[in-house]
Scaffold this motif. Structure first.
Motif, PDB file in Angstrom:
ATOM      1  N   MET A  37      12.819   1.122 -30.002  1.00 10.10           N
ATOM      2  CA  MET A  37      12.230   0.420 -31.138  1.00 10.10           C
ATOM      3  C   MET A  37      10.708   0.392 -31.063  1.00 10.10           C
ATOM      4  N   CYS A  38      10.151   0.495 -29.865  1.00  3.14           N
ATOM      5  CA  CYS A  38       8.693   0.619 -29.747  1.00  3.14           C
ATOM      6  C   CYS A  38       8.232   1.923 -30.385  1.00  3.14           C
ATOM      7  N   TRP A  39       8.997   2.985 -30.147  1.00  8.72           N
ATOM      8  CA  TRP A  39       8.665   4.264 -30.764  1.00  8.72           C
ATOM      9  C   TRP A  39       8.774   4.163 -32.276  1.00  8.72           C
ATOM     10  N   TRP A  40       9.768   3.457 -32.778  1.00  9.12           N
ATOM     11  CA  TRP A  40       9.913   3.292 -34.233  1.00  9.12           C
ATOM     12  C   TRP A  40       8.648   2.692 -34.842  1.00  9.12           C
ATOM     13  N   LEU A  77       6.575  -4.562 -40.090  1.00 13.46           N
ATOM     14  CA  LEU A  77       7.917  -5.086 -40.361  1.00 13.46           C
ATOM     15  C   LEU A  77       8.912  -4.641 -39.291  1.00 13.46           C
ATOM     16  N   ILE A  78       8.779  -3.410 -38.822  1.00 14.09           N
ATOM     17  CA  ILE A  78       9.623  -2.960 -37.718  1.00 14.09           C
ATOM     18  C   ILE A  78       9.312  -3.783 -36.473  1.00 14.09           C
ATOM     19  N   GLY A  79       8.024  -4.059 -36.246  1.00 11.23           N
ATOM     20  CA  GLY A  79       7.627  -4.899 -35.115  1.00 11.23           C
ATOM     21  C   GLY A  79       8.204  -6.300 -35.222  1.00 11.23           C
ATOM     22  N   GLY A  80       8.242  -6.847 -36.437  1.00  9.39           N
ATOM     23  CA  GLY A  80       8.844  -8.164 -36.630  1.00  9.39           C
ATOM     24  C   GLY A  80      10.327  -8.156 -36.302  1.00  9.39           C
ATOM     25  N   PHE A  81      11.012  -7.104 -36.722  1.00  8.29           N
ATOM     26  CA  PHE A  81      12.436  -6.988 -36.380  1.00  8.29           C
ATOM     27  C   PHE A  81      12.609  -6.869 -34.874  1.00  8.29           C
ATOM     28  N   HIS A  82      11.792  -6.026 -34.242  1.00  7.72           N
ATOM     29  CA  HIS A  82      11.882  -5.838 -32.796  1.00  7.72           C
ATOM     30  C   HIS A  82      11.581  -7.140 -32.048  1.00  7.72           C
ATOM     31  N   ALA A  83      10.565  -7.864 -32.496  1.00  5.81           N
ATOM     32  CA  ALA A  83      10.244  -9.144 -31.856  1.00  5.81           C
ATOM     33  C   ALA A  83      11.419 -10.105 -31.974  1.00  5.81           C
ATOM     34  N   GLY A  84      12.075 -10.124 -33.119  1.00  6.09           N
ATOM     35  CA  GLY A  84      13.255 -10.976 -33.279  1.00  6.09           C
ATOM     36  C   GLY A  84      14.364 -10.609 -32.312  1.00  6.09           C
ATOM     37  N   THR A  94      20.468  -0.748 -31.879  1.00  4.32           N
ATOM     38  CA  THR A  94      20.517   0.438 -31.034  1.00  4.32           C
ATOM     39  C   THR A  94      21.211   0.113 -29.730  1.00  4.32           C
ATOM     40  N   GLY A  95      21.551   1.157 -29.006  1.00  6.89           N
ATOM     41  CA  GLY A  95      22.177   0.990 -27.705  1.00  6.89           C
ATOM     42  C   GLY A  95      21.224   0.471 -26.652  1.00  6.89           C
ATOM     43  N   CYS A  96      19.938   0.406 -26.949  1.00  5.84           N
ATOM     44  CA  CYS A  96      18.989  -0.054 -25.931  1.00  5.84           C
ATOM     45  C   CYS A  96      18.884  -1.578 -25.914  1.00  5.84           C
ATOM     46  N   SER A  97      19.714  -2.247 -26.714  1.00  7.62           N
ATOM     47  CA  SER A  97      19.665  -3.708 -26.763  1.00  7.62           C
ATOM     48  C   SER A  97      20.800  -4.365 -26.012  1.00  7.62           C
ATOM     49  N   ALA A  98      21.602  -3.582 -25.330  1.00  5.50           N
ATOM     50  CA  ALA A  98      22.730  -4.164 -24.614  1.00  5.50           C
ATOM     51  C   ALA A  98      22.953  -3.391 -23.319  1.00  5.50           C
ATOM     52  N   PRO A  99      23.443  -4.078 -22.286  1.00  4.97           N
ATOM     53  CA  PRO A  99      23.755  -3.379 -21.040  1.00  4.97           C
ATOM     54  C   PRO A  99      24.984  -2.498 -21.244  1.00  4.97           C
ATOM     55  N   PRO A 100      25.239  -1.557 -20.341  1.00  2.75           N
ATOM     56  CA  PRO A 100      26.423  -0.729 -20.465  1.00  2.75           C
ATOM     57  C   PRO A 100      27.681  -1.589 -20.512  1.00  2.75           C
ATOM     58  N   SER A 101      28.642  -1.159 -21.320  1.00  8.10           N
ATOM     59  CA  SER A 101      29.843  -1.980 -21.521  1.00  8.10           C
ATOM     60  C   SER A 101      30.823  -1.868 -20.383  1.00  8.10           C
ATOM     61  N   ASP A 107      28.873   5.421 -17.597  1.00  9.38           N
ATOM     62  CA  ASP A 107      28.276   4.444 -18.504  1.00  9.38           C
ATOM     63  C   ASP A 107      26.909   4.012 -17.997  1.00  9.38           C
ATOM     64  N   PHE A 108      26.804   3.811 -16.691  1.00 10.66           N
ATOM     65  CA  PHE A 108      25.537   3.387 -16.113  1.00 10.66           C
ATOM     66  C   PHE A 108      24.480   4.471 -16.271  1.00 10.66           C
ATOM     67  N   LYS A 109      24.862   5.728 -16.037  1.00 15.56           N
ATOM     68  CA  LYS A 109      23.897   6.821 -16.148  1.00 15.56           C
ATOM     69  C   LYS A 109      23.461   7.045 -17.592  1.00 15.56           C
ATOM     70  N   ALA A 110      24.327   6.712 -18.555  1.00 18.97           N
ATOM     71  CA  ALA A 110      23.994   6.905 -19.965  1.00 18.97           C
ATOM     72  C   ALA A 110      23.159   5.750 -20.515  1.00 18.97           C
ATOM     73  N   ALA A 111      23.053   4.661 -19.779  1.00 16.07           N
ATOM     74  CA  ALA A 111      22.322   3.485 -20.254  1.00 16.07           C
ATOM     75  C   ALA A 111      20.829   3.796 -20.351  1.00 16.07           C
ATOM     76  N   PRO A 112      20.146   3.254 -21.356  1.00 17.92           N
ATOM     77  CA  PRO A 112      18.709   3.487 -21.461  1.00 17.92           C
ATOM     78  C   PRO A 112      17.961   2.808 -20.323  1.00 17.92           C
ATOM     79  N   LEU A 113      16.839   3.387 -19.974  1.00 17.08           N
ATOM     80  CA  LEU A 113      16.035   2.822 -18.897  1.00 17.08           C
ATOM     81  C   LEU A 113      15.202   1.642 -19.371  1.00 17.08           C
ATOM     82  N   ILE A 114      14.775   1.678 -20.604  1.00 14.24           N
ATOM     83  CA  ILE A 114      13.915   0.630 -21.151  1.00 14.24           C
ATOM     84  C   ILE A 114      14.716  -0.154 -22.187  1.00 14.24           C
ATOM     85  N   ARG A 115      14.870  -1.446 -21.946  1.00 14.40           N
ATOM     86  CA  ARG A 115      15.647  -2.294 -22.849  1.00 14.40           C
ATOM     87  C   ARG A 115      14.800  -2.724 -24.037  1.00 14.40           C
ATOM     88  N   CYS A 116      15.410  -2.741 -25.230  1.00 13.16           N
ATOM     89  CA  CYS A 116      14.720  -3.170 -26.445  1.00 13.16           C
ATOM     90  C   CYS A 116      14.736  -4.684 -26.618  1.00 13.16           C
TER      91      CYS A 116
END
Length: 151
Positions: A37-40, A77-84, A94-101, A107-116
């Motif tokens: 979301m930072c990239w967005w 506006l994207i920043g406001g959504f991300h801050a929320g 996105t998948g970067c907002s939750a830990p691996p299920s 699953d662990f290897k597919a998890a993003p490194l940077i959490r949103c």
């Protein structure tokens, strides 16, 4: 060129340049790597920078300046959504907002490194996404208003 349009054109170039510069400084200077979301939030600033520069050479400059202001506002506006998402007000999309299920290694290897959903840095309780929301929303609206105003 009216005085307001001149101010708006300079803001349309300087604001995204400064915010992108700050983003890259925080990334490469301080190790605060961007999440998805930072990239967005960066993409509209790239567009705004190009549109703001176009306003100096292409006619009519008001159109290009307003488009740049709207791109900056979009990033805000994207920043406001991300801050929320970071503050836990709502869930991210996105998948970067939750830990691996699962507990599977894949699953662990597919998890993003940077959490949103985790703010890596705050000042006065405001995250970088929150600052982008404040700066981009206010400056984007100001650019549009200045460029649209005619004497």
């Amino acid at each position: 060129m009216t005085d307001n349009l001149g101010k708006a054109r300079w803001l349309a170039v300087l604001v995204p340049a400064a915010l992108l510069g700050g983003a890259y400084l925080s990334q490469y200077g301080f190790g605060l790597y961007p999440c998805e979301m930072c990239w967005w939030q960066r993409y509209p600033h790239f567009a705004a920078l190009a549109l703001g520069l176009a306003a100096f050479w292409l006619k009519p400059p008001q159109v290009w300046t307003v488009l740049a202001g709207l791109a900056i506002l979009t990033s805000g506006l994207i920043g406001g959504f991300h801050a929320g998402v970071e503050y836990g007000w709502w869930e991210g999309i996105t998948g970067c907002s939750a830990p691996p299920s699962g507990t599977d290694l894949l699953d662990f290897k597919a998890a993003p490194l940077i959490r949103c959903d985790v703010a890596p840095w705050t000042l006065f309780g405001i995250s970088l996404a929150g600052f982008n929301f404040l700066i981009s929303s206010l400056s984007g609206a100001a650019i549009v208003a200045l460029a649209a105003y005619r004497r």
